[in-house]
Design a protein around this motif. Sequence first.
Motif, mmCIF file in Angstrom:
data_model
loop_
_atom_site.group_PDB
_atom_site.id
_atom_site.type_symbol
_atom_site.label_atom_id
_atom_site.label_comp_id
_atom_site.label_asym_id
_atom_site.label_seq_id
_atom_site.Cartn_x
_atom_site.Cartn_y
_atom_site.Cartn_z
ATOM 1 N N ASN A 216 24.017 34.405 5.040
ATOM 2 C CA ASN A 216 25.151 33.500 4.838
ATOM 3 C C ASN A 216 25.099 32.791 3.488
ATOM 4 O OD1 ASN A 216 26.762 33.488 7.447
ATOM 5 N ND2 ASN A 216 24.688 33.123 8.239
ATOM 6 N N GLN A 267 26.218 24.932 13.278
ATOM 7 C CA GLN A 267 27.080 25.950 13.889
ATOM 8 C C GLN A 267 27.298 27.108 12.923
ATOM 9 O OE1 GLN A 267 28.063 25.763 17.063
ATOM 10 N NE2 GLN A 267 26.964 23.797 17.232
ATOM 11 N N SER A 269 28.981 31.350 12.809
ATOM 12 C CA SER A 269 30.106 32.091 13.387
ATOM 13 C C SER A 269 29.696 32.727 14.707
ATOM 14 C CB SER A 269 30.574 33.190 12.434
ATOM 15 O OG SER A 269 31.012 32.631 11.217
ATOM 16 N N PRO A 270 30.569 32.656 15.725
ATOM 17 C CA PRO A 270 30.278 33.365 16.985
ATOM 18 C C PRO A 270 30.289 34.876 16.769
ATOM 19 C CG PRO A 270 31.940 31.674 17.301
ATOM 20 C CD PRO A 270 31.771 31.817 15.826
ATOM 21 N N LYS A 271 29.631 35.575 17.662
ATOM 22 C CA LYS A 271 29.508 37.021 17.513
ATOM 23 C C LYS A 271 30.844 37.731 17.547
ATOM 24 C CE LYS A 271 24.845 37.346 19.451
ATOM 25 N NZ LYS A 271 23.977 37.937 20.499
ATOM 26 N N ARG A 272 31.767 37.228 18.337
ATOM 27 C CA ARG A 272 33.050 37.944 18.485
ATOM 28 C C ARG A 272 33.976 37.750 17.297
ATOM 29 N NH1 ARG A 272 37.161 34.800 21.053
ATOM 30 N NH2 ARG A 272 36.567 32.615 21.353
ATOM 31 N N TYR A 273 33.542 36.999 16.289
ATOM 32 C CA TYR A 273 34.365 36.794 15.107
ATOM 33 C C TYR A 273 34.041 37.777 13.986
ATOM 34 C CZ TYR A 273 36.251 32.443 17.020
ATOM 35 O OH TYR A 273 36.888 31.520 17.792
ATOM 36 N N GLY A 274 33.265 38.792 14.279
ATOM 37 C CA GLY A 274 33.064 39.874 13.317
ATOM 38 C C GLY A 274 31.812 39.784 12.472
ATOM 39 N N CYS A 275 30.957 38.832 12.703
ATOM 40 C CA CYS A 275 29.726 38.740 11.928
ATOM 41 C C CYS A 275 28.706 39.759 12.456
ATOM 42 C CB CYS A 275 29.156 37.327 11.993
ATOM 43 S SG CYS A 275 28.850 36.769 13.689
ATOM 44 N N SER A 277 25.683 40.789 14.376
ATOM 45 C CA SER A 277 24.969 40.206 15.505
ATOM 46 C C SER A 277 23.705 40.982 15.864
ATOM 47 C CB SER A 277 25.880 40.153 16.733
ATOM 48 O OG SER A 277 26.293 41.456 17.105
ATOM 49 N N CYS A 289 25.046 35.672 12.663
ATOM 50 C CA CYS A 289 25.892 34.963 13.629
ATOM 51 C C CYS A 289 25.185 33.745 14.214
ATOM 52 C CB CYS A 289 26.287 35.914 14.767
ATOM 53 S SG CYS A 289 27.270 37.313 14.246
ATOM 54 N N HIS A 290 25.925 33.109 15.083
ATOM 55 C CA HIS A 290 25.361 32.009 15.871
ATOM 56 C C HIS A 290 24.404 32.599 16.911
ATOM 57 C CE1 HIS A 290 25.176 28.081 17.795
ATOM 58 N NE2 HIS A 290 25.407 28.666 18.955
#
Length: 854
Positions: A216, A267, A269-275, A277, A289-290
Amino acid sequence: MSRLLWFTIQFAVVGVGAAKKCSLDIPARPKQQKTLKIMRRAWVSHELVSEVASILLENVLMYDVEWHRPKTSPLDDFRALSLGEADVNFEVWQGGKAEELQRWVRSDSAEVVGSHSMLAYDGIHTLKHTIDRFPEAEFYQYLQTPQMSWVFASDAFQQGESFADPGNLCRDQRWNCTDFVWQPPHCREEVRCVGQVLHDYPHYSQGVMEQQIANNGLPLSTVYLTPLSKQVAVWNAFASKRNILFQHHFPSEGVDGVPSSAFVPIQFSPKRYGCNSTESSSPDGGFSCHLEAKRLLIVASPAFVTEGDAAYFAERFRLDKESYDRLFDLWRQHDGDAYQAACRWLQETGSSKWGGWIRFSKQVDFIREFPPMSGCFPTFYLFFLAAVTVAFTEKYLLKSLKACKRWCTRPPAQNPNWEPTDLSDIQRRMNDRASYTTPDFTSKLVASRSASFVEVKMALLKGSMGFMSFFRDEEDFCEDSGRAMIPPQASSCFRQYFHSSLQVLIYIVTSGLANIAVSALTFALATGMVGALLAEVRATKENNKQVDPLLQVEDWYTNWLSDMQTVTVLIDDFKFLPTFFITYMIGQDVTRWLEWLRTMFRVQGRLHDVGLVVATSYRKVNDPQIGKQQRQMLFKWYRYLNAIHYLGYFKLAPSIGASGDEVLQDLRTAGLLKEAECQQLQFAGTKLRDTLVSWLGTLWHDELERGWVQSSDSDVFMRKICELRGILAQLSDMQDLRISQMVRVMMVVVTNILLGLALIGYPTKMYEDTTECIQFWPLIACYLYFICYRGMLHVMFLLDKGPFYAKGDCVNIDALLISTERYMFHIFRTSFKSSQQKNTKYPLPDRPQEPAAV
């Protein structure tokens, strides 16, 4: 004085053990007689959970417990469980361990047996007063700015602590630490990283937070500290309201004086936001991701899963958030003593909490001493030792002695490029090839008494062949009638037949059937073991009760015995199938074995036909001008036909061997092939015999063009060599003309099942008639059973091996080879000019023993 000191030490040890005993009001129970190795890590939550589990396993389920305290990374825990170094880990954090879970757990080397209700989270945190001052600092995007990184640059550590890296990860090239401080690649090359994250041991959540920083683009470095140093730094920052970033996890005992509400996670990015994982265990991974909260797992070794009561407990062992919080409170109250905290928690919650995790089903053994020496156990030991002794002697001792003797007496190693130079070398090589089955003592003893009954067998075992014991000389062959050396007789007769009861006995003791009698003795002794054990179980049935209250009212021995008696019924219903299989298979193998003999006789007959056509087609063997040349050509035919006969058993008879180079060397040394012919045949590979047969046709047409053979014989000659090629191919294919292996394997399986049923069924059948430790008739019945069925199996396998296996009904091809050569010698020389001189080189035998040709 020494005795007083000893009692003092013993009293002190007992006192310490009593002090460590956690009383849970459990009645006396029998020990499980099993030691469980529980993995224990250094962080507090793991110590508490492991202590709770160990107290229940040791004091309630009656296991012996040992601690496994690994020094390596938690990533190695799965490997330790898979290899049996530890039995169970009752608190496994999933963060950063996806790869290891895939490698060990999902490959069935270890097993996830349960999980706690508590969700575990690990990540980068800051303090609440920092968020109140800089609300945007809660999100990683703002940490990317140089201004925000300076916020966390105050009082930065210039170096970490060496004790914080026991696994030496900082020396790894992927970490590339400097003074135990890790920096992402962009901080070393592009920007200056002034912000800092305080981290526990680098093997905690190994590489995960480093990946978040690197992927990041956060201008932050990571310093590795011991847990105590990190807690001191966090407490100082909280007390002085300084800004700080640090690694923290839940559940955790926290930091003394700092409420859990003061810790705020950063915080991502959540996994479902495309980062990315995908977690890995080194800083150069792609995770950004988070780090989601995941359940704490219970992972066990395959051996632990087989422990019924322990596995039952592990599947149901659950700790929720309230349980963790209370355990942490008790841990603080007892000054960090995890055992006392766990014991106190179990006493507080009572069996209403943990009683549902427990199932105790350990049976009370009827053995009241170790080793048990009362009742029928001495008889059991006697049968056991006798069975082991007989089996070991049969399987290993005799074979080891034979192997040792072969090793001690074998000749020195030869050069791999060595070639035979005389006939004695051929005999030695043939003996080495045939020594895969060594002569047994009984056969050698009988052979030493000049018993012709084992002559064929000993010839095969020693690789003796009169066919390869002399050199074929062209000059000697071309001599006038009565002057050439006649080929010698075979080294043994063709087959062995018995004509008296004594010979039947000799055949049994010198064949593989003798081993069946010894194996049957082992089987009968094993039957005696079963019978003695049954008698002892019956005599002590009152002492064999289930501890489980649901089963205490039943006599388990009576139920078990009645179930075993059904085996006798099964034997009567089942024995038809193996009997049918064996009868059918023996019939098929006998037919195939007889086909072996018919094919060998037909090969001999076709060679005789070809030799007869060739011998009668040469009409000028006594001509003064070309007679010598025609005799030389007849010697060439003589060599080729005998070499073809010998090659017909190539890869079939052990003494001939399986290497084309070796068999060509043998034929060259014996005078059946010349050097140039051997070199030319080497290009034929495995088709030596067929190539040599084709030379017969070529040689015939060459002689036909020269006018030395009769053109009227061409048709019958070509037909005969074609028949010869076909029957030779049939002989070579006999090895592959076997019954389906599936049928053969099925027959072996059902026969062994029947014998196994007899091993249990016959002692059980005699249960109602006797209570003696030694049950005589079951021993005799099982002995006869084993001899009958295993004997028929053995006969079938001997027949399946063909006529060249010395332990069975064997045939010595030397008699066939010599008989054919003597036939060729006589018919090729029948028209040679007679001479009055007697043959003094090799006198004719008084009564040649030659098998009739087909």
